[in-house]
Write an enzyme that holds these catalytic residues in place. Structure first.
Site, PDB file in Angstrom:
ATOM      1  N   PHE A  13       0.832  -1.219   0.000  1.00 28.42           N
ATOM      2  CA  PHE A  13       0.000   0.000   0.000  1.00 28.42           C
ATOM      3  C   PHE A  13       0.866   1.269   0.000  1.00 28.42           C
ATOM      4  CE2 PHE A  13      -2.128   2.814   3.387  1.00 28.42           C
ATOM      5  CZ  PHE A  13      -2.692   3.667   2.443  1.00 28.42           C
ATOM      6  N   ASP A  60      13.062 -11.399  -1.239  1.00 24.80           N
ATOM      7  CA  ASP A  60      12.882 -11.202   0.200  1.00 24.80           C
ATOM      8  C   ASP A  60      14.037 -10.371   0.761  1.00 24.80           C
ATOM      9  OD1 ASP A  60      12.778 -11.748   3.069  1.00 24.80           O
ATOM     10  OD2 ASP A  60      11.441 -13.404   2.555  1.00 24.80           O
ATOM     11  N   PHE A  82      10.271  -0.327   3.524  1.00 29.21           N
ATOM     12  CA  PHE A  82       8.846  -0.472   3.850  1.00 29.21           C
ATOM     13  C   PHE A  82       8.497  -1.934   4.145  1.00 29.21           C
ATOM     14  CE2 PHE A  82       8.820   3.238   0.989  1.00 29.21           C
ATOM     15  CZ  PHE A  82       7.948   4.102   1.611  1.00 29.21           C
ATOM     16  N   THR A 135       6.176   2.722  12.721  1.00 29.96           N
ATOM     17  CA  THR A 135       4.782   3.015  13.073  1.00 29.96           C
ATOM     18  C   THR A 135       4.665   3.640  14.460  1.00 29.96           C
ATOM     19  OG1 THR A 135       2.691   1.914  13.611  1.00 29.96           O
ATOM     20  CG2 THR A 135       4.655   0.584  13.808  1.00 29.96           C
ATOM     21  N   ASP A 136       3.564   4.348  14.687  1.00 27.42           N
ATOM     22  CA  ASP A 136       3.296   4.885  16.030  1.00 27.42           C
ATOM     23  C   ASP A 136       2.931   3.774  17.017  1.00 27.42           C
ATOM     24  OD1 ASP A 136       0.738   4.271  15.057  1.00 27.42           O
ATOM     25  OD2 ASP A 136      -0.105   6.272  15.383  1.00 27.42           O
ATOM     26  N   GLU A 137       2.579   2.585  16.494  1.00 25.45           N
ATOM     27  CA  GLU A 137       2.124   1.519  17.393  1.00 25.45           C
ATOM     28  C   GLU A 137       3.226   1.027  18.318  1.00 25.45           C
ATOM     29  OE1 GLU A 137      -0.420  -1.497  15.893  1.00 25.45           O
ATOM     30  OE2 GLU A 137      -1.413  -0.148  14.493  1.00 25.45           O
ATOM     31  N   TYR A 161       2.410  -7.568  16.111  1.00 21.87           N
ATOM     32  CA  TYR A 161       2.858  -6.668  15.041  1.00 21.87           C
ATOM     33  C   TYR A 161       3.715  -5.539  15.611  1.00 21.87           C
ATOM     34  CZ  TYR A 161       2.683  -2.603  11.968  1.00 21.87           C
ATOM     35  OH  TYR A 161       3.033  -1.492  11.234  1.00 21.87           O
ATOM     36  N   LYS A 165       7.692  -4.586  15.060  1.00 22.37           N
ATOM     37  CA  LYS A 165       8.165  -3.312  14.521  1.00 22.37           C
ATOM     38  C   LYS A 165       9.091  -2.619  15.528  1.00 22.37           C
ATOM     39  CE  LYS A 165       7.300  -1.485  11.148  1.00 22.37           C
ATOM     40  NZ  LYS A 165       7.915  -1.539   9.787  1.00 22.37           N
ATOM     41  N   ASN A 191      -2.286   5.342   8.020  1.00 20.28           N
ATOM     42  CA  ASN A 191      -2.435   5.880   6.661  1.00 20.28           C
ATOM     43  C   ASN A 191      -3.749   5.417   6.052  1.00 20.28           C
ATOM     44  OD1 ASN A 191       0.815   6.119   5.085  1.00 20.28           O
ATOM     45  ND2 ASN A 191       0.359   6.308   7.238  1.00 20.28           N
TER      46      ASN A 191
HETATM   47  P1  NAD Z   1       1.497  -3.630   3.213  1.00 22.78           P
HETATM   48  O1  NAD Z   1       1.208  -4.855   3.995  1.00 22.78           O
HETATM   49  O2  NAD Z   1       0.430  -3.056   2.345  1.00 22.78           O
HETATM   50  O3  NAD Z   1       2.764  -3.865   2.268  1.00 22.78           O
HETATM   51  C1  NAD Z   1       3.926  -4.493   2.724  1.00 22.78           C
HETATM   52  C2  NAD Z   1       4.734  -4.914   1.492  1.00 22.78           C
HETATM   53  O4  NAD Z   1       5.966  -5.493   1.946  1.00 22.78           O
HETATM   54  C3  NAD Z   1       4.041  -5.962   0.633  1.00 22.78           C
HETATM   55  O5  NAD Z   1       4.134  -5.600  -0.737  1.00 22.78           O
HETATM   56  C4  NAD Z   1       4.825  -7.241   0.913  1.00 22.78           C
HETATM   57  O6  NAD Z   1       4.861  -8.126  -0.205  1.00 22.78           O
HETATM   58  C5  NAD Z   1       6.201  -6.690   1.230  1.00 22.78           C
HETATM   59  N1  NAD Z   1       7.001  -7.565   2.099  1.00 22.78           N
HETATM   60  C6  NAD Z   1       6.626  -8.095   3.295  1.00 22.78           C
HETATM   61  N2  NAD Z   1       7.635  -8.818   3.809  1.00 22.78           N
HETATM   62  C7  NAD Z   1       8.665  -8.733   2.913  1.00 22.78           C
HETATM   63  C8  NAD Z   1       9.970  -9.276   2.880  1.00 22.78           C
HETATM   64  N3  NAD Z   1      10.421 -10.071   3.854  1.00 22.78           N
HETATM   65  N4  NAD Z   1      10.759  -8.997   1.821  1.00 22.78           N
HETATM   66  C9  NAD Z   1      10.306  -8.224   0.803  1.00 22.78           C
HETATM   67  N5  NAD Z   1       9.062  -7.689   0.777  1.00 22.78           N
HETATM   68  C10 NAD Z   1       8.255  -7.952   1.827  1.00 22.78           C
HETATM   69  O7  NAD Z   1       2.000  -2.567   4.270  1.00 22.78           O
HETATM   70  P2  NAD Z   1       1.863  -0.976   4.285  1.00 22.78           P
HETATM   71  O8  NAD Z   1       0.614  -0.625   4.973  1.00 22.78           O
HETATM   72  O9  NAD Z   1       2.152  -0.467   2.940  1.00 22.78           O
HETATM   73  O10 NAD Z   1       3.071  -0.622   5.277  1.00 22.78           O
HETATM   74  C11 NAD Z   1       4.389  -0.436   4.772  1.00 22.78           C
HETATM   75  C12 NAD Z   1       5.310  -0.131   5.945  1.00 22.78           C
HETATM   76  O11 NAD Z   1       4.854   1.038   6.627  1.00 22.78           O
HETATM   77  C13 NAD Z   1       5.364  -1.234   6.995  1.00 22.78           C
HETATM   78  O12 NAD Z   1       6.690  -1.335   7.451  1.00 22.78           O
HETATM   79  C14 NAD Z   1       4.441  -0.738   8.111  1.00 22.78           C
HETATM   80  O13 NAD Z   1       4.838  -1.249   9.358  1.00 22.78           O
HETATM   81  C15 NAD Z   1       4.659   0.747   8.009  1.00 22.78           C
HETATM   82  N6  NAD Z   1       3.535   1.593   8.447  1.00 22.78           N
HETATM   83  C16 NAD Z   1       2.275   1.376   7.965  1.00 22.78           C
HETATM   84  C17 NAD Z   1       1.240   2.234   8.346  1.00 22.78           C
HETATM   85  C18 NAD Z   1      -0.172   2.051   7.817  1.00 22.78           C
HETATM   86  O14 NAD Z   1      -1.091   2.743   8.280  1.00 22.78           O
HETATM   87  N7  NAD Z   1      -0.418   1.168   6.849  1.00 22.78           N
HETATM   88  C19 NAD Z   1       1.495   3.281   9.228  1.00 22.78           C
HETATM   89  C20 NAD Z   1       2.796   3.461   9.704  1.00 22.78           C
HETATM   90  C21 NAD Z   1       3.810   2.617   9.301  1.00 22.78           C
HETATM   91  O1  DAU Z   2      -0.972   3.187  13.558  1.00 25.83           O
HETATM   92  C1  DAU Z   2      -0.298   2.737  12.428  1.00 25.83           C
HETATM   93  C2  DAU Z   2      -0.758   1.347  12.071  1.00 25.83           C
HETATM   94  O2  DAU Z   2      -2.058   1.489  11.508  1.00 25.83           O
HETATM   95  C3  DAU Z   2       0.167   0.628  11.122  1.00 25.83           C
HETATM   96  O3  DAU Z   2       1.413   0.445  11.738  1.00 25.83           O
HETATM   97  C4  DAU Z   2      -0.429  -0.716  10.704  1.00 25.83           C
HETATM   98  O4  DAU Z   2       0.403  -1.335   9.741  1.00 25.83           O
HETATM   99  C5  DAU Z   2      -1.801  -0.469  10.105  1.00 25.83           C
HETATM  100  O5  DAU Z   2      -2.409  -1.697   9.768  1.00 25.83           O
HETATM  101  C6  DAU Z   2      -2.681   0.299  11.090  1.00 25.83           C
HETATM  102  O6  DAU Z   2      -2.999  -0.512  12.227  1.00 25.83           O
HETATM  103  P1  DAU Z   2      -4.459  -0.477  12.889  1.00 25.83           P
HETATM  104  O7  DAU Z   2      -4.663  -1.716  13.639  1.00 25.83           O
HETATM  105  O8  DAU Z   2      -4.687   0.803  13.603  1.00 25.83           O
HETATM  106  O9  DAU Z   2      -5.351  -0.448  11.528  1.00 25.83           O
HETATM  107  P2  DAU Z   2      -6.684  -1.216  11.115  1.00 25.83           P
HETATM  108  O10 DAU Z   2      -7.164  -0.572   9.860  1.00 25.83           O
HETATM  109  O11 DAU Z   2      -6.522  -2.689  11.141  1.00 25.83           O
HETATM  110  O12 DAU Z   2      -7.678  -0.812  12.283  1.00 25.83           O
HETATM  111  C7  DAU Z   2      -7.971   0.557  12.558  1.00 25.83           C
HETATM  112  C8  DAU Z   2      -8.876   0.581  13.774  1.00 25.83           C
HETATM  113  O13 DAU Z   2     -10.150   0.043  13.378  1.00 25.83           O
HETATM  114  C9  DAU Z   2      -8.385  -0.281  14.908  1.00 25.83           C
HETATM  115  O14 DAU Z   2      -8.718   0.346  16.135  1.00 25.83           O
HETATM  116  C10 DAU Z   2      -9.175  -1.581  14.763  1.00 25.83           C
HETATM  117  C11 DAU Z   2     -10.483  -1.106  14.155  1.00 25.83           C
HETATM  118  N1  DAU Z   2     -11.156  -2.059  13.244  1.00 25.83           N
HETATM  119  C12 DAU Z   2     -10.417  -2.631  12.258  1.00 25.83           C
HETATM  120  C13 DAU Z   2     -10.980  -3.527  11.366  1.00 25.83           C
HETATM  121  C14 DAU Z   2     -10.155  -4.188  10.295  1.00 25.83           C
HETATM  122  C15 DAU Z   2     -12.520  -2.298  13.372  1.00 25.83           C
HETATM  123  O15 DAU Z   2     -13.183  -1.741  14.245  1.00 25.83           O
HETATM  124  N2  DAU Z   2     -13.088  -3.162  12.480  1.00 25.83           N
HETATM  125  C16 DAU Z   2     -12.375  -3.794  11.497  1.00 25.83           C
HETATM  126  O16 DAU Z   2     -12.967  -4.617  10.746  1.00 25.83           O
END
Ligand code: NAD
Ligand code: DAU
Length: 365
Positions: A13, A60, A82, A135-137, A161, A165, A191
């Site tokens: 993503f 990988d 990422f 991540t903030d988590e 998770y 991280k 995001n």
């Molecule tokens: P995502 O799950 O959509 O994408 C992760 C990508 O990494 C995938 O394309 C997957 O194939 C690849 N991948 C996983 N393991 C791998 C490996 N061992 N080698 C090579 N490729 C690998 O995740 P995202 O939401 O795009 O998040 C990207 C990064 O940002 C992550 O590190 C996540 O912790 C961080 N992050 C995400 C969010 C969020 O809200 N989504 C917020 C803050 C930080």
């Molecule tokens: O804060 C950053 C993180 O945000 C990233 O590091 C993670 O990669 C990303 O997946 C995201 O984690 P969350 O757990 O916050 O995201 P998610 O979209 O899974 O859930 C957002 C909130 O919504 C969380 O409090 C759980 C809740 N939720 C989620 C799902 C999937 C629901 O209530 N119902 C649902 O079906």
């Protein structure tokens, strides 16, 4: 040194948004290393199929031989990491993949990069950067009254998770302090935006609403997240890469705390306007309260003053503008959604090109 950067996880993503944004603004090539787990989707990068500045390599980050070969042959001036397993619920059901990819993977990547960086000439060595996307988590959970997370907040991860991280953040930090590797770390909030895999709250709600399915809200729906439009995260990473101080971490956030239920209701309201239900009923009728996530963090909030003060970055989108764009994007990309849901996205390269290697995709060897 070639004019290129190595991006890992660039088919996911945020990574795919980053690669698209990068190539829209820069002539510098991107080597995109992604193992294509279930979350990796090359269809996100379809617009780059004839762009020679994008070189995709399926592999990988933990494959040391592959990564060392890539670094030696491509000579990137920076690595942006990422690659990770990213979904909290999946980490609860199957934590091992998180330990393997996020901890062991980052460790091996750091070792490969350290060996490469150590062998660079002085000038290129001093300009090299390893940017770790986190991540903030990792900071744990806040009560309603507590101040937002600063970069000095202790790491108190609560899910498999976030623990994985946090471990990777610590490895990155240690590789700087012990070996001098020029690292940067960003810790970003939630995001949302285009190409978000519909297992996560916002895309799941949009997709389920349109399909007439229930909209699952965990527990009481009052958990708070700080939402940032994905292109703002991308611009923050570009800015940190450009001017961040080596060894520092930068919090990235949207100054936009909202309860989950409110997010779901906002999406329902937008869909009521843009794609009203055939029966005239509001989408909010589809909301269903379901069992809570085990160990569910109550509140995340990011204090993003450091990155604004030091690097002049702040988000360009408001939540109102970002969520409207996001809902419109999903309405306009029903085929992308259908391909993800059917699993056809995993065959996209073969369907599109007739063999396993896409346009500029390169095999590892
Ligand atoms: P995502 O799950 O959509 O994408 C992760 C990508 O990494 C995938 O394309 C997957 O194939 C690849 N991948 C996983 N393991 C791998 C490996 N061992 N080698 C090579 N490729 C690998 O995740 P995202 O939401 O795009 O998040 C990207 C990064 O940002 C992550 O590190 C996540 O912790 C961080 N992050 C995400 C969010 C969020 O809200 N989504 C917020 C803050 C930080
Ligand atoms: O804060 C950053 C993180 O945000 C990233 O590091 C993670 O990669 C990303 O997946 C995201 O984690 P969350 O757990 O916050 O995201 P998610 O979209 O899974 O859930 C957002 C909130 O919504 C969380 O409090 C759980 C809740 N939720 C989620 C799902 C999937 C629901 O209530 N119902 C649902 O079906």
């Amino acid at each position: 040194m070639n004019n290129c950067i190595l991006v890992t996880g660039g088919a996911g993503f945020i990574g795919s948004n980053f690669v698209l944004d990068w190539l829209a603004r820069s002539q510098e090539s991107v080597i995109n290393l992604d193992k294509l787990s279930y979350a990796g989707n090359l269809e996100n990068l379809a617009s780059l199929q004839d762009d020679s500045r994008h070189i995709f390599v399926q592999g990988d980050i933990g494959d040391t031989a592959l990564v060392e070969r890539l670094l030696a042959t491509r000579q990137p001036r920076a690595v942006v990491n990422f690659a990770a397993e990213s979904h909290v619920d999946r980490s609860i059901h199957g934590p091992e993949a998180f330990v393997q990819n996020n901890i062991v993977g980052t460790f091996r990547l750091l070792e490969s990069v350290r060996a490469y960086w150590a062998g660079l000439e002085d000038k290129t060595k001093s300009g090299f950067r390893f940017l770790h996307v986190s991540t903030d988590e990792v900071y744990g959970s806040l009560s309603k009254e507590e101040p937002a997370f600063t970069e000095h907040h202790p790491h108190e991860p609560n899910s498999p998770y976030s623990a994985s991280k946090a471990a990777s953040d610590h490895l990155v930090r240690a590789w700087h302090h012990t070996y001098g590797l020029p690292v940067l770390t960003t810790n970003c909030s939630n995001n949302y935006g285009p190409y978000h895999f519909p297992e996560k709250l916002i895309p799941l709600v949009i997709v389920n609403a349109l399909a007439g399915k229930s909209l699952p809200v965990y527990g009481d729906g009052q958990q708070i997240r700080d939402w940032l439009y994905v292109s703002d995260h991308c611009s923050a990473i570009r800015r940190v890469l450009e001017a961040g101080r080596i060894g520092e971490t930068y919090n990235v956030g949207g100054w936009n705390e909202q309860a989950n239920l409110s997010i779901v209701q906002t999406i329902c309201g937008l869909l009521d306007q843009l794609r009203p239900r055939a029966d005239g009923q509001p989408y909010r009728n589809q909301i269903a309260f379901v069992a809570d996530r085990p160990g569910h963090d109550r509140r995340y909030a990011i204090d993003a003053r450091k990155i604004e003060r030091e690097l002049g970055w702040k988000p360009a989108e408001t939540f109102e503008s970002g969520i409207a764009k996001t809902v419109q994007w999903y309405l306009g990309h029903q085929e992308w959604v259908a391909n993800v849901q059917s699993g056809a996205y995993r065959d996209w390269v073969r369907t599109q090109y007739g063999n396993a290697e896409a346009g500029n995709a390169a095999s590892a060897s």
